[in-house]
Design a protein around this motif. Structure first.
Motif, PDB file in Angstrom:
ATOM      1  N   ALA A  63       0.820  -1.212   0.000  1.00 62.68           N
ATOM      2  CA  ALA A  63       0.000   0.000   0.000  1.00 62.68           C
ATOM      3  C   ALA A  63       0.856   1.265   0.000  1.00 62.68           C
ATOM      4  CB  ALA A  63      -0.928  -0.010   1.214  1.00 62.68           C
ATOM      5  N   VAL A  64       1.927   1.274   0.806  1.00 62.25           N
ATOM      6  CA  VAL A  64       2.780   2.461   0.890  1.00 62.25           C
ATOM      7  C   VAL A  64       3.484   2.732  -0.431  1.00 62.25           C
ATOM      8  CG1 VAL A  64       4.834   3.442   1.982  1.00 62.25           C
ATOM      9  CG2 VAL A  64       3.112   2.300   3.381  1.00 62.25           C
TER      10      VAL A  64
ATOM     11  N   PHE B 231       1.946   6.240  -7.142  1.00 63.79           N
ATOM     12  CA  PHE B 231       0.735   6.780  -7.754  1.00 63.79           C
ATOM     13  C   PHE B 231       0.738   8.305  -7.734  1.00 63.79           C
ATOM     14  CE2 PHE B 231      -3.469   8.599  -6.926  1.00 63.79           C
ATOM     15  CZ  PHE B 231      -4.176   8.187  -8.053  1.00 63.79           C
ATOM     16  N   LEU B 232       1.160   8.891  -6.617  1.00 68.39           N
ATOM     17  CA  LEU B 232       1.089  10.339  -6.461  1.00 68.39           C
ATOM     18  C   LEU B 232       2.088  11.087  -7.334  1.00 68.39           C
ATOM     19  CD1 LEU B 232       0.672  10.596  -2.584  1.00 68.39           C
ATOM     20  CD2 LEU B 232      -1.044  11.187  -4.312  1.00 68.39           C
ATOM     21  N   GLY B 233       3.326  10.610  -7.369  1.00 68.69           N
ATOM     22  CA  GLY B 233       4.367  11.419  -7.993  1.00 68.69           C
ATOM     23  C   GLY B 233       5.048  10.843  -9.209  1.00 68.69           C
TER      24      GLY B 233
ATOM     25  N   ALA C  82      15.573  -0.957   0.414  1.00 64.31           N
ATOM     26  CA  ALA C  82      16.031  -1.794  -0.698  1.00 64.31           C
ATOM     27  C   ALA C  82      14.856  -2.405  -1.437  1.00 64.31           C
ATOM     28  CB  ALA C  82      16.955  -2.897  -0.173  1.00 64.31           C
ATOM     29  N   MET C  83      13.876  -2.907  -0.706  1.00 62.51           N
ATOM     30  CA  MET C  83      12.708  -3.518  -1.349  1.00 62.51           C
ATOM     31  C   MET C  83      11.862  -2.475  -2.065  1.00 62.51           C
ATOM     32  SD  MET C  83      14.081  -5.693   0.408  1.00 62.51           S
ATOM     33  CE  MET C  83      14.300  -6.501   1.958  1.00 62.51           C
ATOM     34  N   MET C  84      11.560  -1.385  -1.350  1.00 58.86           N
ATOM     35  CA  MET C  84      10.636  -0.375  -1.886  1.00 58.86           C
ATOM     36  C   MET C  84      11.212   0.315  -3.120  1.00 58.86           C
ATOM     37  SD  MET C  84       8.104  -0.475   0.394  1.00 58.86           S
ATOM     38  CE  MET C  84       7.272   0.956   1.013  1.00 58.86           C
ATOM     39  N   SER C  85      12.533   0.582  -3.082  1.00 59.23           N
ATOM     40  CA  SER C  85      13.147   1.293  -4.203  1.00 59.23           C
ATOM     41  C   SER C  85      13.180   0.434  -5.462  1.00 59.23           C
ATOM     42  CB  SER C  85      14.567   1.738  -3.836  1.00 59.23           C
ATOM     43  OG  SER C  85      15.366   0.632  -3.466  1.00 59.23           O
TER      44      SER C  85
END
Length: 480
Positions: free
Chosen positions: A161-162, A168-170, A331-334
């Motif tokens: 979700a994060v 989505f926003l940027g 590391a995961m999110m990027s």
């Protein structure tokens, strides 16, 4: 509580960057949302490349390989460094010169064929869903350290979700900015972790005396031989020479010079990280040799991927553990945000635009944003049903490499190699389809050289069909 506070601050910071970009309307156009208006400086492009590359496979997955086999586990990232060097020296300037949004658009340009671009789009979307899913799995495993009593599925949902929200926003403006911040967190966190682990095991000397000699055999060992290395070099290393996530960074670069220098810099930076993370896994083997027995419901590979989380939980002090967890989450999110946006861009700019050629820029942008949400949700579903991180990634890489890499590389030399669009289309479908079928029905070990069969089918079809159709066309013209 301190560790949880650090993670909450990290999550809020990533979302804040997305909100800031959204309010500034920097990503209000396709050019802004997809490629950050092609204003990326070397600092941002290098940071984004490194953050994207050092994802789930390089942290949890590669620490697990260090835990199981020692130094040869570093090859998972080292083959990527080799791929980046090839890309930087031979193709980066050319890729940036095209000035496109996506890899499938490049395939279309190379072969002057919308169909070739379309089949590449579909194959990449299917493969990259598994790549995003692997990052979500890893993020869930990391967050579960702080919330051991919370179901793993729930923490995967939170992570998905994060990353979906700020992407989505940027769009690309959010991604390259958050990636730079996240790479700094990754670098600091992993170095601190390595220092504390080595201190616990008695330094490099203690590590050497505590582990079998085979753990220090390099480049190959009894557990990882030359056939496995060659397989890894082709299936994984080539995704750094030709990769939708890597190319999306090149398309964001300010110019060709920045594109080339950024790729070469990222290649050199990732080399020491390969050994840093593997050494953390080796240290975990000394400190916690019974992880597998503590998790009898997991396979040996899946259990080994808990090596890094176990170090965080049992070795690092409060506060430092929060920093390292934030580094691993970064590391995961990027990696996930880059893959998520890249896949969404392909869906909107390549697939949707072909189906609706008269669609306005506003509608294409709307489809891209909707795509971020839908793809994020689909990747979450795959993550909830998938197994280990490395296995999930290798499924994606095998399908992608077998179908797309060779046609793209050959496309740069299309006239010299005498390949055509019909050969490329059949190669993408045949190679990728063969790899997917073999993965689904034969259940081969991820590093089994038989996984290269799809790559071989792709080569045969690319050059064979091109030769047959070219010969047939020449005969037809002579007859007329």
């Amino acid at each position: 509580m301190l560790d949880i506070a650090i993670i909450i601050i990290y999550f809020l910071g990533m979302i804040a960057i997305g909100i800031r970009v959204y309010r500034k309307k920097a990503a209000a156009t396709c050019n802004g949302y997809f490629v950050a208006d092609r204003r990326g400086s070397a600092v941002f492009i290098v940071g984004s490349l490194c953050a994207t590359i050092i994802g789930a496979s390089v942290t949890l997955g590669m620490a697990g390989r260090g835990y199981r086999m020692g130094l040869p586990g570093a090859w998972w990232l080292l083959v990527g460094s080799i791929g980046l060097l090839i890309l930087g020296f031979f193709f980066a300037r050319t890729v940036r010169r095209f000035g496109l949004y996506t890899l499938p658009a490049l395939v279309e340009k190379q072969y002057n064929s919308k169909t070739a671009g379309l089949v590449a789009s579909i194959l990449i979307v299917v493969a990259w869903l598994a790549v995003i899913a692997a990052q979500i799995i890893a993020a869930g495993k990391i967050l579960s350290i702080l919330m051991p009593n919370v179901d793993l599925s729930l923490v995967m949902v939170i992570s998905a979700a994060v990353l979906t929200l700020y992407t989505f926003l940027g769009g690309q403006y959010s991604v390259i900015r958050t990636d730079l911040v996240q790479f700094i967190i990754i670098a600091v966190g992993t170095l601190v972790c390595l220092g504390l682990v080595l201190d616990r095991v008695g330094g490099f000397g203690g590590l050497h005396t505590s582990l079998p000699a085979d753990y220090f055999s390099f480049p190959v060992s009894a557990k990882f031989g030359w056939p496995q290395l060659i397989t890894l070099l082709i299936l994984t290393g080539s995704t750094y020479v030709v990769g939708p996530d890597i190319y999306s960074r090149l398309f964001c670069a300010r110019n060709e010079k920045v594109a080339k220098s950024s790729v070469l810099s990222a290649a050199l930076i990732t080399i020491p990280f390969a050994f840093i993370i593997v050494l953390i896994g080796m240290g975990a083997m000394v400190l916690f040799p019974d992880i597998a027995s503590q998790h009898p419901n997991l396979s040996s590979v899946q259990a080994s991927e808990l090596a890094f989380p176990t170090v965080i939980k049992d070795v690092l002090p409060i506060g430092v553990s929060g920093l390292v967890i934030a580094a691993l989450l970064a590391a995961m999110m990027s990696s996930a945000d880059t893959c998520l946006l890249t896949t969404s861009t392909i869906v909107s700019a390549d697939i949707y635009k072909r189906a609706s050629p008269n669609a306005s820029e506003r509608k294409i942008l709307m489809v891209a944003k909707l795509g971020v949400i839908i793809i994020g949700a689909l990747a979450l579903i795959v993550a909830l049903k998938a197994g280990g991180i490395i296995n999930t990634l290798l499924l994606a890489y095998t399908v992608f490499t077998s179908g797309v890499v060779l046609p793209v590389v050959a496309g740069f030399f299309k006239d010299k190699l005498r390949v055509n669009s019909i050969g490329a289309i059949t190669a993408i479908i045949g190679g990728g389809g063969t790899a997917l079928a073999m993965k689904q029905f034969l259940h081969l070990d991820p590093f089994n050289p038989k996984n290269l069969i799809g790559f071989g089918v792709c080569a045969v079809l690319l050059f064979g069909v091109s030769w047959i159709t070219r010969t047939f066309s020449r005969q037809q013209s002579q007859m007329s």
